[in-house]
Design a protein around this motif. Structure first.
Motif, PDB file in Angstrom:
ATOM      1  N   ALA A   1      -4.754  -7.051  51.170  1.00 31.96           N
ATOM      2  CA  ALA A   1      -5.058  -6.705  49.779  1.00 31.96           C
ATOM      3  C   ALA A   1      -5.792  -7.846  49.075  1.00 31.96           C
ATOM      4  O   ALA A   1      -6.733  -7.606  48.313  1.00 31.96           O
ATOM      5  CB  ALA A   1      -3.767  -6.363  49.036  1.00 31.96           C
ATOM      6  N   VAL A   2      -5.378  -9.073  49.324  1.00 30.94           N
ATOM      7  CA  VAL A   2      -6.045 -10.228  48.712  1.00 30.94           C
ATOM      8  C   VAL A   2      -7.474 -10.351  49.233  1.00 30.94           C
ATOM      9  O   VAL A   2      -8.414 -10.592  48.466  1.00 30.94           O
ATOM     10  CB  VAL A   2      -5.248 -11.526  48.973  1.00 30.94           C
ATOM     11  N   GLU A   3      -7.657 -10.162  50.537  1.00 32.20           N
ATOM     12  CA  GLU A   3      -9.008 -10.239  51.113  1.00 32.20           C
ATOM     13  C   GLU A   3      -9.906  -9.143  50.548  1.00 32.20           C
ATOM     14  O   GLU A   3     -11.078  -9.380  50.250  1.00 32.20           O
ATOM     15  CB  GLU A   3      -8.935 -10.149  52.627  1.00 32.20           C
ATOM     16  N   LYS A   4      -9.352  -7.939  50.363  1.00 29.70           N
ATOM     17  CA  LYS A   4     -10.133  -6.835  49.795  1.00 29.70           C
ATOM     18  C   LYS A   4     -10.565  -7.172  48.367  1.00 29.70           C
ATOM     19  O   LYS A   4     -11.719  -6.965  47.998  1.00 29.70           O
ATOM     20  CB  LYS A   4      -9.305  -5.548  49.803  1.00 29.70           C
ATOM     21  N   ARG A   5      -9.634  -7.698  47.569  1.00 34.22           N
ATOM     22  CA  ARG A   5      -9.981  -8.059  46.188  1.00 34.22           C
ATOM     23  C   ARG A   5     -11.014  -9.175  46.154  1.00 34.22           C
ATOM     24  O   ARG A   5     -11.940  -9.155  45.338  1.00 34.22           O
ATOM     25  CB  ARG A   5      -8.721  -8.470  45.430  1.00 34.22           C
ATOM     26  N   ALA A   6     -10.900 -10.146  47.027  1.00 34.37           N
ATOM     27  CA  ALA A   6     -11.879 -11.234  47.085  1.00 34.37           C
ATOM     28  C   ALA A   6     -13.262 -10.686  47.423  1.00 34.37           C
ATOM     29  O   ALA A   6     -14.263 -11.100  46.819  1.00 34.37           O
ATOM     30  CB  ALA A   6     -11.444 -12.279  48.106  1.00 34.37           C
ATOM     31  N   ASP A   7     -13.327  -9.753  48.364  1.00 33.73           N
ATOM     32  CA  ASP A   7     -14.608  -9.127  48.702  1.00 33.73           C
ATOM     33  C   ASP A   7     -15.188  -8.386  47.493  1.00 33.73           C
ATOM     34  O   ASP A   7     -16.395  -8.438  47.240  1.00 33.73           O
ATOM     35  CB  ASP A   7     -14.450  -8.161  49.876  1.00 33.73           C
ATOM     36  N   GLU A   8     -14.331  -7.689  46.739  1.00 29.59           N
ATOM     37  CA  GLU A   8     -14.796  -6.972  45.541  1.00 29.59           C
ATOM     38  C   GLU A   8     -15.362  -7.950  44.513  1.00 29.59           C
ATOM     39  O   GLU A   8     -16.388  -7.675  43.889  1.00 29.59           O
ATOM     40  CB  GLU A   8     -13.644  -6.188  44.919  1.00 29.59           C
ATOM     41  N   LEU A   9     -14.695  -9.084  44.338  1.00 27.29           N
ATOM     42  CA  LEU A   9     -15.178 -10.078  43.383  1.00 27.29           C
ATOM     43  C   LEU A   9     -16.529 -10.650  43.796  1.00 27.29           C
ATOM     44  O   LEU A   9     -17.411 -10.848  42.961  1.00 27.29           O
ATOM     45  CB  LEU A   9     -14.154 -11.201  43.233  1.00 27.29           C
ATOM     46  N   VAL A  10     -16.705 -10.889  45.089  1.00 24.83           N
ATOM     47  CA  VAL A  10     -17.986 -11.405  45.585  1.00 24.83           C
ATOM     48  C   VAL A  10     -19.082 -10.373  45.351  1.00 24.83           C
ATOM     49  O   VAL A  10     -20.164 -10.702  44.857  1.00 24.83           O
ATOM     50  CB  VAL A  10     -17.887 -11.788  47.077  1.00 24.83           C
ATOM     51  N   ARG A  11     -18.805  -9.117  45.681  1.00 29.60           N
ATOM     52  CA  ARG A  11     -19.815  -8.065  45.465  1.00 29.60           C
ATOM     53  C   ARG A  11     -20.150  -7.916  43.988  1.00 29.60           C
ATOM     54  O   ARG A  11     -21.305  -7.743  43.614  1.00 29.60           O
ATOM     55  CB  ARG A  11     -19.331  -6.731  46.036  1.00 29.60           C
ATOM     56  N   ALA A  12     -19.142  -7.973  43.118  1.00 27.97           N
ATOM     57  CA  ALA A  12     -19.386  -7.847  41.678  1.00 27.97           C
ATOM     58  C   ALA A  12     -20.248  -8.988  41.165  1.00 27.97           C
ATOM     59  O   ALA A  12     -21.121  -8.789  40.316  1.00 27.97           O
ATOM     60  CB  ALA A  12     -18.058  -7.812  40.930  1.00 27.97           C
ATOM     61  N   GLN A  13     -20.020 -10.175  41.678  1.00 32.71           N
ATOM     62  CA  GLN A  13     -20.800 -11.334  41.242  1.00 32.71           C
ATOM     63  C   GLN A  13     -22.249 -11.211  41.687  1.00 32.71           C
ATOM     64  O   GLN A  13     -23.151 -11.688  41.015  1.00 32.71           O
ATOM     65  CB  GLN A  13     -20.168 -12.615  41.794  1.00 32.71           C
ATOM     66  N   GLN A  14     -22.493 -10.533  42.789  1.00 31.53           N
ATOM     67  CA  GLN A  14     -23.842 -10.431  43.336  1.00 31.53           C
ATOM     68  C   GLN A  14     -24.680  -9.358  42.657  1.00 31.53           C
ATOM     69  O   GLN A  14     -25.885  -9.353  42.774  1.00 31.53           O
ATOM     70  CB  GLN A  14     -23.779 -10.153  44.840  1.00 31.53           C
ATOM     71  N   LYS A  15     -24.047  -8.446  41.908  1.00 29.23           N
ATOM     72  CA  LYS A  15     -24.785  -7.394  41.217  1.00 29.23           C
ATOM     73  C   LYS A  15     -25.552  -7.993  40.046  1.00 29.23           C
ATOM     74  O   LYS A  15     -25.066  -8.908  39.385  1.00 29.23           O
ATOM     75  CB  LYS A  15     -23.836  -6.320  40.686  1.00 29.23           C
ATOM     76  N   PRO A  16     -26.734  -7.442  39.776  1.00 28.37           N
ATOM     77  CA  PRO A  16     -27.485  -7.922  38.607  1.00 28.37           C
ATOM     78  C   PRO A  16     -26.697  -7.634  37.327  1.00 28.37           C
ATOM     79  O   PRO A  16     -26.033  -6.615  37.210  1.00 28.37           O
ATOM     80  CB  PRO A  16     -28.775  -7.111  38.629  1.00 28.37           C
ATOM     81  N   SER A  17     -26.768  -8.528  36.397  1.00 25.52           N
ATOM     82  CA  SER A  17     -26.061  -8.367  35.139  1.00 25.52           C
ATOM     83  C   SER A  17     -26.708  -7.276  34.298  1.00 25.52           C
ATOM     84  O   SER A  17     -27.932  -7.174  34.211  1.00 25.52           O
ATOM     85  CB  SER A  17     -26.085  -9.677  34.364  1.00 25.52           C
ATOM     86  N   THR A  18     -25.871  -6.442  33.683  1.00 26.41           N
ATOM     87  CA  THR A  18     -26.387  -5.423  32.754  1.00 26.41           C
ATOM     88  C   THR A  18     -26.009  -5.776  31.332  1.00 26.41           C
ATOM     89  O   THR A  18     -26.134  -4.950  30.437  1.00 26.41           O
ATOM     90  CB  THR A  18     -25.809  -4.032  33.123  1.00 26.41           C
ATOM     91  N   SER A  19     -25.567  -6.991  31.130  1.00 22.35           N
ATOM     92  CA  SER A  19     -25.145  -7.442  29.815  1.00 22.35           C
ATOM     93  C   SER A  19     -26.324  -7.511  28.866  1.00 22.35           C
ATOM     94  O   SER A  19     -27.433  -7.878  29.247  1.00 22.35           O
ATOM     95  CB  SER A  19     -24.502  -8.829  29.929  1.00 22.35           C
ATOM     96  N   THR A  20     -26.071  -7.121  27.626  1.00 19.93           N
ATOM     97  CA  THR A  20     -27.128  -7.209  26.622  1.00 19.93           C
ATOM     98  C   THR A  20     -26.883  -8.341  25.637  1.00 19.93           C
ATOM     99  O   THR A  20     -27.583  -8.469  24.661  1.00 19.93           O
ATOM    100  CB  THR A  20     -27.235  -5.880  25.847  1.00 19.93           C
TER     101      THR A  20
END
Length: 50
Positions: free
Chosen positions: A25-44
């Protein structure tokens, strides 16, 4: 300039007998965090309260 960790623990030292399901579960969450960080920001801009 280069640097190295002074302490490089083994996987067994870090996991320390934790249940395999917990480790997975920890490894899965870490992978999710890495993928989220790699996505382009949609922040305005900065967050604001409404």
């Amino acid at each position: 300039m280069s640097w190295t960790w002074e302490y490089d623990p083994s996987e067994e030292n870090v996991v320390g007998g934790a249940p395999p399901a917990f480790v997975a579960a920890v490894e899965k969450r870490a992978d999710e965090l890495v993928r989220a960080q790699q996505k382009p920001s949609t922040s305005t801009g900065p967050l604001t309260r409404t």
